[in-house]
Design a protein around this motif. Structure first.
Motif, short mmCIF file in Angstrom:
data_model
loop_
_atom_site.label_atom_id
_atom_site.label_comp_id
_atom_site.label_asym_id
_atom_site.label_seq_id
_atom_site.Cartn_x
_atom_site.Cartn_y
_atom_site.Cartn_z
N GLY A 172 0.81 -1.21 0.00
CA GLY A 172 0.00 0.00 0.00
C GLY A 172 0.84 1.25 0.00
N MET A 207 -0.08 -5.53 -6.93
CA MET A 207 -1.47 -5.87 -7.22
C MET A 207 -1.55 -6.74 -8.48
SD MET A 207 -3.93 -2.67 -6.13
CE MET A 207 -2.97 -1.29 -6.75
N ILE A 239 -3.81 -4.53 2.91
CA ILE A 239 -3.44 -3.15 2.66
C ILE A 239 -2.92 -2.45 3.91
CG2 ILE A 239 -4.34 -0.87 2.00
CD1 ILE A 239 -4.06 -2.83 -0.32
N CYS A 288 -4.70 5.63 -2.08
CA CYS A 288 -4.72 4.17 -1.96
C CYS A 288 -6.03 3.59 -2.49
CB CYS A 288 -4.51 3.79 -0.50
SG CYS A 288 -4.27 2.02 -0.23
N ILE A 346 -6.69 1.15 -5.76
CA ILE A 346 -7.40 -0.13 -5.62
C ILE A 346 -8.58 -0.18 -6.57
CG2 ILE A 346 -8.79 -1.54 -4.05
CD1 ILE A 346 -6.96 -0.55 -1.78
N TRP A 396 -7.34 -2.94 -8.87
CA TRP A 396 -7.64 -4.18 -8.16
C TRP A 396 -9.10 -4.60 -8.20
CZ3 TRP A 396 -4.96 -8.14 -6.88
CH2 TRP A 396 -5.46 -9.08 -5.97
N LYS A 397 -10.00 -3.64 -8.12
CA LYS A 397 -11.42 -3.96 -8.04
C LYS A 397 -11.87 -4.93 -9.13
CE LYS A 397 -16.02 -1.83 -7.97
NZ LYS A 397 -16.78 -0.55 -8.03
#
Length: 270
Positions: free
Chosen positions: A96, A117, A129, A144, A148, A152-153
């Protein structure tokens, strides 16, 4: 039954009595421990895996902490890819942004965060994280969560916001991305009302408890070395906030942990 979902068992503060610390946790009813494997950065990236492989009820993560982001090399990322395949590794982290200490330049922190990631997604592991903003600011949280959401989502693998210290709106954004919110010993600190306010709102089935030991020892152990057995004090504080018993919080957060990581539920320690 309790679970310490985030602790650092590898450091020198546990060198004199690591085996006894783990035994005390099990005797106190801590059925499972997740040892975080960032260590001191490159050169120690297998630290948690070594410990987890010696104990049936200990699992591990792997990753490079934002503090050491500036030290990361391609060889380190390749090593992490190999470590992520070990059976005891169930998550990638903690990764993170840390704008409080800024041990690594922020642009490098972001690049290493994004790279990890990508690797975690390829390994099909959820992420853990670390996010710490600068004083009186939400800067790291905004950056951050935005990273994400972007990187990442779409993976739908979810993750854990470890040692959550921010406000409900930030928690809600993470919950909407299938994240778990984890609370540590600082939820017991007298001046930590913001953390308690968030802990009172996070759905009980989306919450973990942790120690982050050897750091952040909860009241009444504040100022001492923290250890996994003290996770019960975090459960006690959450229970007081929610009008539930310490055992109810321990049971619920344990169920959450096993469900999230798709692990077989272990019998409580005797």
């Amino acid at each position: 039954m309790f679970i310490d979902s985030h602790c650092h068992l590898d450091g020198p503060r546990f060198d004199p009595d690591r085996a006894e610390v783990i035994a005390r946790a099990h005797e106190a009813g801590v059925a499972t421990i997740l040892a975080v494997g960032t260590g001191d950065g490159p050169g120690t990236l297998d630290c948690a895996v070594k410990i987890a492989e010696q104990h049936d009820f200990v699992y591990a993560t792997v990753g490079i902490h934002p503090h050491e982001a500036k030290l990361a090399t391609d060889a380190d990322f390749a090593q992490l890819e190999q470590l992520a395949r070990r059976p005891k590794v169930i998550a990638w982290g903690e990764i993170g942004l840390d704008y409080y200490y800024d041990h690594s330049p922020r642009d490098i922190q972001k690049k290493v965060f994004i790279r990890q990631m990508e690797l975690a997604r390829a390994a099909k592991l959820p992420i853990v994280i670390h996010c710490r903003p600068s004083d009186n600011s939400d800067d790291a949280w905004e950056d951050c969560l935005a990273l994400i959401e972007q990187h990442w989502k779409p993976s739908s693998l979810g993750g854990v916001l470890h040692c959550f210290t921010s406000t409900w709106p930030h928690a809600k954004r993470a919950l909407d991305m299938d994240f778990i919110i984890s609370f540590a010993g600082n939820v017991t600190f007298p001046k930590a009302q913001q953390i308690r306010d968030s802990a009172a709102k996070v759905p009980l089935d989306r919450m973990f408890i942790e120690t982050d030991s050897p750091f952040l020892a909860p009241v009444p152990f504040r100022g001492k070395r923290n250890e996994p057995a003290y996770v019960k004090e975090v459960a006690r504080q959450i229970g007081e906030l929610r009008g539930l018993s310490i055992d109810a919080i321990g049971s619920q957060t344990s169920q959450n942990f096993y469900r999230f990581f798709s692990l077989p539920e272990l019998a409580p320690a005797i």
